[in-house]
Each structure stands twice: as C-alpha cells, then as structure tokens.
Scaffold this active site. Sequence first.
Site, PDB file in Angstrom:
ATOM      1  N   SER A  35       0.697  -1.449   0.012  1.00 15.73           N
ATOM      2  CA  SER A  35       0.127  -0.039  -0.167  1.00 15.73           C
ATOM      3  C   SER A  35       0.924   1.082   0.136  1.00 15.73           C
ATOM      4  CB  SER A  35      -1.226  -0.085   1.526  1.00 15.73           C
ATOM      5  OG  SER A  35      -0.077   0.253   2.524  1.00 15.73           O
ATOM      6  N   LYS A  68       0.811   4.558   6.670  1.00 11.86           N
ATOM      7  CA  LYS A  68       0.391   4.971   6.009  1.00 11.86           C
ATOM      8  C   LYS A  68       0.636   6.548   5.716  1.00 11.86           C
ATOM      9  CE  LYS A  68      -3.196   2.130   4.992  1.00 11.86           C
ATOM     10  NZ  LYS A  68      -2.535   1.342   3.504  1.00 11.86           N
TER      11      LYS A  68
END
Length: 256
Positions: A70, A141
């Site tokens: 990701s 993230k």
Amino acid sequence: MDTEAEPLERDRSSAPATGTEEGSRFSRIPSRFAASTSWRRTLALGAVCAVGVLLFSSFVVQPFLIPSGSMESTLRVGDRVLVNKLAYRFGSAPRRGDVVVFDGTGSFVQEAPPEDPVAGLLHGAAASLGLAEPAETDFVKRVVGVGGDRVVCCDKRGRVEVNGRPVDEEYLFAGDPPSRAPFDIVVPDGTLWMMGDHRSNSRDSRDHLGEPGGGMVPVDRVIGRADWLGWPLGRLGTVPDTSAFDGVPAPGPAHG
C-alpha cells in the site's frame, strides 16, 4: 639401621600419591560449579540484553515490517522501517507528508480481533523486533491532511487539493491517479487524514468515510514516524522526505 629406614621411606613416598588422588577428586567439584555459574551468567546477560532491546523498541525506535504494497514505491513488502517513537513526544505534531505508523483501532478497524493472550504476547514481542508482521490494527500511511485542513479530490488536473492548493504528489506509485474516488472533507482538530502512496492498492481514510470516525485517525493513536529503512541492506537509508506540501496554506475560515 639402613634396612629399617626403607619401609619408612616407602611409606612417606606413598602418602603424597594418595593425597594427590583425593585432591584431584575434589578439584572436579569446583570446575563443575564454575561451569554452572558461567551458564547462569550467560543466561542472565542474555535476558538483560533482551529486556533492554524490548524497552528500547517500546520507547525509542521500533523496527516495523512492511506487510503490504500500500505504500509502494516508497516502502516495499518485506522492508523493515525504523519507527522514531520520540518524533512527536516533545510537543511536535505529525505534519503533512510524514509517513507514520499508527494504531487504527476505532478508525481503520472498529474492534481489535480477539486472540490468545500468550500467542499475542509472543507475536507482539516478535513484531516489536521487526521479526513478524505487525498487529492487524497497526498501519503505515502518509499524512495528507491535519486538523482543520480541507482535503478535496480532485481538481481539473486530477490532483488532490489541500486548503485550496493542488498538491503534486511525486511519491505516488507510477501510473496511479491520486484517487479514483472523489471526496471533499474537513479534518477535525486532533485527527489526521491518511492515504497510502499506492492509491489503487491502499485501504485508507477514503475507505472509511461512512464508518464511525469517518476515516480520521486520532493524533494520539500515532505510534511514531517512519524515519529510516533498516532492511534490506540494499535499501538502507532514510525514508525519502517530500516537499509536496510546502506551499499549502494554513487552514482557516476561507478553507473550512
């Protein structure tokens, strides 16, 4: 006279031999005790070192194994990043562009999955050393919006806007658009809007807009900032910084 002295001389000569035999028998006891003491010291030293490493990992720098794609290409599957747990401990706050590790309970995951306490303890110890995948509630993230920011996707050129300013995100995975799903949100104070760099392969704040918390991650759930790459050796170095948000104005009434 000479013949009578011979037995006495022989008796004297035999005495040391007996003493030597008995002495060698008793000398084996201290050597065994010394070996046992050495092993105990080695085990004690190993335990102290292990506790020291775990404490260092818990409070200063923690290795974190990247479990998914990701955050490609900034971070790759199998990378070990070193998370700086002191980055936000002394009054500093996460900034736009920071790559952070956080506990997603209540934002990305509504409830922590149940697990066996002993297995959880062992897994947690291994994960804290970067030897196992992180807990299912831990995520990595990039911070795209901080408290008060208005984050919009997308402008006419397909770019994310923060407080009315388009952001050229040079760190995005090659070929990925900033987002295929449109959104227009204002980040509540004390929370963060998080997105992965591989946008088409990242479940992030966008995917939790309709859930409790709206995909916003509380600042106090941030574990630390991913500052360094520790493994593999070919990628050793700092996590690349970005200047993409340098021109973004502070949030204000005109933007919120």
